[in-house]
Design an enzyme around this catalytic site. Structure first.
Site, PDB file in Angstrom:
ATOM      1  N   CYS A 145      -5.685   1.105  -9.367  1.00  0.00           N
ATOM      2  CA  CYS A 145      -4.716   0.012  -9.450  1.00  0.00           C
ATOM      3  C   CYS A 145      -5.365  -1.336  -9.152  1.00  0.00           C
ATOM      4  O   CYS A 145      -5.008  -2.362  -9.746  1.00  0.00           O
ATOM      5  CB  CYS A 145      -3.545   0.261  -8.516  1.00  0.00           C
ATOM      6  SG  CYS A 145      -3.964   0.284  -6.753  1.00  0.00           S
ATOM      7  N   HIS A 282      -0.782  -0.474  -2.625  1.00  0.00           N
ATOM      8  CA  HIS A 282      -0.822  -0.518  -4.089  1.00  0.00           C
ATOM      9  C   HIS A 282      -0.970  -1.966  -4.551  1.00  0.00           C
ATOM     10  O   HIS A 282      -0.267  -2.851  -4.055  1.00  0.00           O
ATOM     11  CB  HIS A 282       0.462   0.094  -4.650  1.00  0.00           C
ATOM     12  CG  HIS A 282       0.513   0.178  -6.142  1.00  0.00           C
ATOM     13  ND1 HIS A 282      -0.491   0.745  -6.897  1.00  0.00           N
ATOM     14  CD2 HIS A 282       1.458  -0.241  -7.025  1.00  0.00           C
ATOM     15  CE1 HIS A 282      -0.162   0.678  -8.185  1.00  0.00           C
ATOM     16  NE2 HIS A 282       1.007   0.082  -8.288  1.00  0.00           N
ATOM     17  N   ASN A 302       3.310  -3.752 -13.234  1.00  0.00           N
ATOM     18  CA  ASN A 302       2.674  -2.575 -12.660  1.00  0.00           C
ATOM     19  C   ASN A 302       1.687  -1.975 -13.657  1.00  0.00           C
ATOM     20  O   ASN A 302       1.557  -2.463 -14.789  1.00  0.00           O
ATOM     21  CB  ASN A 302       3.754  -1.550 -12.278  1.00  0.00           C
ATOM     22  CG  ASN A 302       3.277  -0.554 -11.246  1.00  0.00           C
ATOM     23  OD1 ASN A 302       2.162  -0.642 -10.731  1.00  0.00           O
ATOM     24  ND2 ASN A 302       4.114   0.422 -10.935  1.00  0.00           N
TER      25      ASN A 302
END
Length: 348
Positions: A145, A282, A302
């Site tokens: 990520c 994250h 995202n």
């Protein structure tokens, strides 16, 4: 890691599926038959198959517990967020965190607070065409990520300042990581340091994503598609963050992903106990902010594909450091050389 997927085993109407796993207590609103039907629909929607009937039985138990967790989130939700069945509903919390976890630093220098700038009531860089399509890191055992968010940051800033769309290589950042972190989960500034060291990034088509760390390719035959001058940390203040996004462009932020596992749509505002600001894990891209009937929110890109959330996006309550969003705001710096005071305008 995610659930194993091999040969199909559709025992959805067998005896085992009608007997709920030990320790599971369903809300009165949902019958056993309804949960069974939801699991069947889930398997079809997300193309789930399992190695054996025993594994499918185990995943059904996890699915049932996920439904209960989503319901608890819904019952305590303070915003307009809606929670329910998602592509992660048959994953344990450990599998979910294991796939996306990116280690937060113990300390990080943040720029001092500056005189607050005026900024518009709303801002959405997607409307300017400055944000690339949502990508998908899911499906491989790679905690990437941090690389996806950093590359998306550079893509957006390059488009805003140069009006040149770019689709840059995430895989190059993983393989050529200056700190060697690769798929083990890194910091977004590791990605920016890698880009600086390599003096730019290659296009995605020349260096496609594989989801595993490999040997860094020698791409001398390719000209870098984009580069950065550096990177900076921002003050952990939501108004200053909003002002920067509106006047400079999207930035990367790190947050607690707990509520995101069950998120479907709406402005998410979970209780602190369900999404602690002290447990960020994250990295995502902050592309704008808005206001609906007095409820302020962030617009977040995202890296879990377009079939998650609001077509790959997450709206999170703005104003009280929800899920730790102010902990580590970082952005690359991309400027037009020789052009001072270049102003950009974010569409409302």
């Amino acid at each position: 890691m995610g659930p194993g997927v091999l040969s199909p085993c559709l025992l959805l109407l067998g005896v085992w599926v009608c007997a709920l796993p030990a320790g599971s207590v369903l809300s009165p609103e949902l019958s056993k038959a309804e949960v069974t039907g939801m699991f069947k629909d889930f398997m079809i929607q997300f193309n789930r198959t399992y190695r054996s009937p025993a594994e499918q039985h185990r995943r059904f138990g996890i699915f049932t517990r996920s439904l209960l967790a989503a319901r608890r989130l819904q019952e305590t939700e303070r915003g307009t967020g809606q929670y329910g069945v998602t592509r992660f509903s048959d994953w344990t919390d450990e599998e979910f965190r294991g796939m996306f976890w990116s280690p937060p630093p113990h300390t990080m220098h943040q720029d001092p607070r500056r005189p607050r700038k005026k900024f518009p009531k709303s801002c959405d860089w997607r409307k300017a065409g400055a944000v690339t399509a949502v990508k998908d890191q899911v499906g491989q055992e790679c905690r990437s990520c941090w690389a996806f968010a950093a590359v998306a940051n550079i893509e957006s800033l390059w488009n805003i300042h140069f009006h040149q769309p770019r689709n840059l290589s995430v895989q190059e950042v993983l393989d050529c990581s200056w700190c060697g972190v690769g798929c083990n989960g890194g910091y977004v500034w590791d990605a920016f340091t890698t880009v600086l060291h390599k003096r730019g990034l290659t296009n995605e088509t020349a260096y496609p994503y594989t989801g595993r760390q490999e040997k860094c390719h020698n791409l001398n035959k390719y000209e870098p598609a984009a580069y950065i001058q550096g990177f900076q940390t921002l003050p952990g203040d939501e108004e200053e963050i909003a002002a920067h996004v509106a006047t400079e462009g999207p930035i990367t932020v790190t947050l607690n992903s707990a509520a995101m596992k069950h998120y479907k749509k709406g402005i998410s505002q979970p209780l602190v106990k369900n999404c602690s600001p002290d447990q960020v894990d994250h990295v995502v891209l902050l592309v704008g902010y808005g206001d609906v009937k007095g409820r302020q929110y962030w617009v977040i890109k995202n890296s879990w594909g377009e079939d998650w959330g609001e077509k790959g996006y997450y709206r999170l309550y703005r104003g009280r450091n929800a899920c730790g969003i102010t902990m580590f705001p970082v952005t690359a710096t991309v400027n037009r050389i020789g052009v001072l005071g270049h102003k950009v305008h974010c569409p409302p």
